[in-house]
Scaffold this motif. Sequence first.
Motif, PDB file in Angstrom:
ATOM      1  N   ARG A 114     -46.383 -17.224  27.286  1.00  0.00           N
ATOM      2  CA  ARG A 114     -45.433 -16.585  26.367  1.00  0.00           C
ATOM      3  C   ARG A 114     -45.384 -17.345  25.039  1.00  0.00           C
ATOM      4  NH1 ARG A 114     -41.369 -16.593  29.409  1.00  0.00           N
ATOM      5  NH2 ARG A 114     -40.367 -18.455  28.620  1.00  0.00           N
ATOM      6  N   VAL A 115     -45.309 -18.679  25.114  1.00  0.00           N
ATOM      7  CA  VAL A 115     -45.292 -19.491  23.893  1.00  0.00           C
ATOM      8  C   VAL A 115     -46.569 -19.262  23.096  1.00  0.00           C
ATOM      9  CG1 VAL A 115     -45.417 -21.862  23.013  1.00  0.00           C
ATOM     10  CG2 VAL A 115     -43.727 -21.278  24.758  1.00  0.00           C
ATOM     11  N   LEU A 116     -47.708 -19.279  23.763  1.00  0.00           N
ATOM     12  CA  LEU A 116     -48.979 -19.082  23.064  1.00  0.00           C
ATOM     13  C   LEU A 116     -49.105 -17.672  22.485  1.00  0.00           C
ATOM     14  CD1 LEU A 116     -51.299 -21.061  25.444  1.00  0.00           C
ATOM     15  CD2 LEU A 116     -50.859 -21.584  23.025  1.00  0.00           C
ATOM     16  N   ARG A 117     -48.621 -16.690  23.201  1.00  0.00           N
ATOM     17  CA  ARG A 117     -48.663 -15.313  22.698  1.00  0.00           C
ATOM     18  C   ARG A 117     -47.849 -15.206  21.398  1.00  0.00           C
ATOM     19  NH1 ARG A 117     -48.656 -12.914  27.211  1.00  0.00           N
ATOM     20  NH2 ARG A 117     -46.484 -13.277  27.722  1.00  0.00           N
ATOM     21  N   GLU A 118     -46.691 -15.872  21.362  1.00  0.00           N
ATOM     22  CA  GLU A 118     -45.787 -15.771  20.216  1.00  0.00           C
ATOM     23  C   GLU A 118     -46.107 -16.763  19.096  1.00  0.00           C
ATOM     24  OE1 GLU A 118     -41.977 -16.353  22.054  1.00  0.00           O
ATOM     25  OE2 GLU A 118     -42.061 -14.431  23.120  1.00  0.00           O
ATOM     26  N   GLN A 119     -46.697 -17.924  19.445  1.00  0.00           N
ATOM     27  CA  GLN A 119     -46.820 -18.997  18.456  1.00  0.00           C
ATOM     28  C   GLN A 119     -48.233 -19.560  18.309  1.00  0.00           C
ATOM     29  OE1 GLN A 119     -43.760 -22.068  18.682  1.00  0.00           O
ATOM     30  NE2 GLN A 119     -42.577 -20.791  20.077  1.00  0.00           N
ATOM     31  N   HIS A 120     -49.254 -18.896  18.825  1.00  0.00           N
ATOM     32  CA  HIS A 120     -50.598 -19.493  18.810  1.00  0.00           C
ATOM     33  C   HIS A 120     -51.050 -19.892  17.412  1.00  0.00           C
ATOM     34  CE1 HIS A 120     -51.606 -15.228  18.141  1.00  0.00           C
ATOM     35  NE2 HIS A 120     -52.593 -15.721  17.399  1.00  0.00           N
ATOM     36  N   GLU A 121     -50.609 -19.199  16.397  1.00  0.00           N
ATOM     37  CA  GLU A 121     -51.035 -19.529  15.035  1.00  0.00           C
ATOM     38  C   GLU A 121     -50.498 -20.869  14.562  1.00  0.00           C
ATOM     39  OE1 GLU A 121     -49.927 -16.103  12.775  1.00  0.00           O
ATOM     40  OE2 GLU A 121     -51.663 -14.957  13.468  1.00  0.00           O
ATOM     41  N   SER A 122     -49.410 -21.342  15.168  1.00  0.00           N
ATOM     42  CA  SER A 122     -48.831 -22.619  14.737  1.00  0.00           C
ATOM     43  C   SER A 122     -49.051 -23.745  15.747  1.00  0.00           C
ATOM     44  CB  SER A 122     -47.328 -22.455  14.474  1.00  0.00           C
ATOM     45  OG  SER A 122     -46.642 -22.149  15.680  1.00  0.00           O
ATOM     46  N   ILE A 123     -49.707 -23.473  16.870  1.00  0.00           N
ATOM     47  CA  ILE A 123     -49.966 -24.498  17.888  1.00  0.00           C
ATOM     48  C   ILE A 123     -51.295 -25.181  17.564  1.00  0.00           C
ATOM     49  CG2 ILE A 123     -50.396 -24.941  20.349  1.00  0.00           C
ATOM     50  CD1 ILE A 123     -47.553 -24.069  19.958  1.00  0.00           C
ATOM     51  N   SER A 124     -51.262 -26.514  17.503  1.00  0.00           N
ATOM     52  CA  SER A 124     -52.467 -27.287  17.181  1.00  0.00           C
ATOM     53  C   SER A 124     -53.202 -27.792  18.414  1.00  0.00           C
ATOM     54  CB  SER A 124     -52.100 -28.486  16.300  1.00  0.00           C
ATOM     55  OG  SER A 124     -51.585 -28.050  15.074  1.00  0.00           O
ATOM     56  N   LEU A 125     -52.493 -27.901  19.547  1.00  0.00           N
ATOM     57  CA  LEU A 125     -53.100 -28.441  20.763  1.00  0.00           C
ATOM     58  C   LEU A 125     -52.216 -28.093  21.949  1.00  0.00           C
ATOM     59  CD1 LEU A 125     -55.003 -31.622  21.265  1.00  0.00           C
ATOM     60  CD2 LEU A 125     -52.922 -31.471  22.601  1.00  0.00           C
ATOM     61  N   VAL A 126     -52.837 -27.919  23.123  1.00  0.00           N
ATOM     62  CA  VAL A 126     -52.099 -27.650  24.354  1.00  0.00           C
ATOM     63  C   VAL A 126     -52.402 -28.758  25.357  1.00  0.00           C
ATOM     64  CG1 VAL A 126     -51.798 -26.076  26.308  1.00  0.00           C
ATOM     65  CG2 VAL A 126     -52.190 -25.154  24.005  1.00  0.00           C
ATOM     66  N   LEU A 127     -51.340 -29.327  25.923  1.00  0.00           N
ATOM     67  CA  LEU A 127     -51.452 -30.242  27.056  1.00  0.00           C
ATOM     68  C   LEU A 127     -50.998 -29.443  28.270  1.00  0.00           C
ATOM     69  CD1 LEU A 127     -49.920 -33.452  25.454  1.00  0.00           C
ATOM     70  CD2 LEU A 127     -52.319 -33.004  25.982  1.00  0.00           C
ATOM     71  N   LEU A 128     -51.914 -29.222  29.202  1.00  0.00           N
ATOM     72  CA  LEU A 128     -51.682 -28.267  30.282  1.00  0.00           C
ATOM     73  C   LEU A 128     -51.817 -28.912  31.653  1.00  0.00           C
ATOM     74  CD1 LEU A 128     -51.334 -25.217  31.066  1.00  0.00           C
ATOM     75  CD2 LEU A 128     -53.831 -25.064  30.985  1.00  0.00           C
ATOM     76  N   GLU A 129     -50.730 -28.924  32.386  1.00  0.00           N
ATOM     77  CA  GLU A 129     -50.739 -29.353  33.784  1.00  0.00           C
ATOM     78  C   GLU A 129     -51.424 -28.258  34.601  1.00  0.00           C
ATOM     79  OE1 GLU A 129     -50.524 -30.687  37.401  1.00  0.00           O
ATOM     80  OE2 GLU A 129     -49.860 -31.970  35.753  1.00  0.00           O
ATOM     81  N   LEU A 130     -52.299 -28.644  35.492  1.00  0.00           N
ATOM     82  CA  LEU A 130     -53.018 -27.647  36.299  1.00  0.00           C
ATOM     83  C   LEU A 130     -52.169 -27.097  37.439  1.00  0.00           C
ATOM     84  CD1 LEU A 130     -56.523 -29.343  36.379  1.00  0.00           C
ATOM     85  CD2 LEU A 130     -55.851 -27.287  35.114  1.00  0.00           C
ATOM     86  N   GLN A 131     -51.262 -27.899  37.957  1.00  0.00           N
ATOM     87  CA  GLN A 131     -50.464 -27.520  39.124  1.00  0.00           C
ATOM     88  C   GLN A 131     -49.099 -26.965  38.705  1.00  0.00           C
ATOM     89  OE1 GLN A 131     -51.654 -28.058  42.420  1.00  0.00           O
ATOM     90  NE2 GLN A 131     -53.601 -28.599  41.482  1.00  0.00           N
ATOM     91  N   LEU A 132     -49.076 -25.996  37.820  1.00  0.00           N
ATOM     92  CA  LEU A 132     -47.828 -25.399  37.358  1.00  0.00           C
ATOM     93  C   LEU A 132     -47.298 -24.378  38.355  1.00  0.00           C
ATOM     94  CD1 LEU A 132     -48.724 -24.755  33.612  1.00  0.00           C
ATOM     95  CD2 LEU A 132     -47.056 -26.407  34.479  1.00  0.00           C
TER      96      LEU A 132
END
Length: 135
Positions: free
Chosen positions: A39-57
Amino acid sequence: MVKKILIADHVEINRIELKNILGDNYEYVEALNGAAAMRVLREQHESISLVLLELQLPMVDGYSVLEWISNQPWHDQIPVLVMADREGDLSLVDPSYQLGAVDNIMRPFSPINVRNRIHTFVRLYDLLAKAGVYK
């Protein structure tokens, strides 16, 4: 302009630790599960510079988030670093590269390693954008 990082991890202490390691150099958006990260990426991808992503969400895991990102037109414009535990099964990280992750950081976090990797990827992708690689 302050760069924005999405931290997707359901464990609050991990998010706090990452923000403490990185300090005031970045703005942060947090997601507690994969659905919220998308949801965050759908709404804000243009302003996100990097994603730190836990695999076990919970709800939607990190692999599903990576697969969703890989189907977005902007998928190659935001570096995704996955997070996993050093003591866990490290083979769980391997499939994330096939889904588009560019690197990983392991817990317990090494502050210098985390800062250097994140700074390097943010700077690299910023330079690529300025060079007109992304249309």
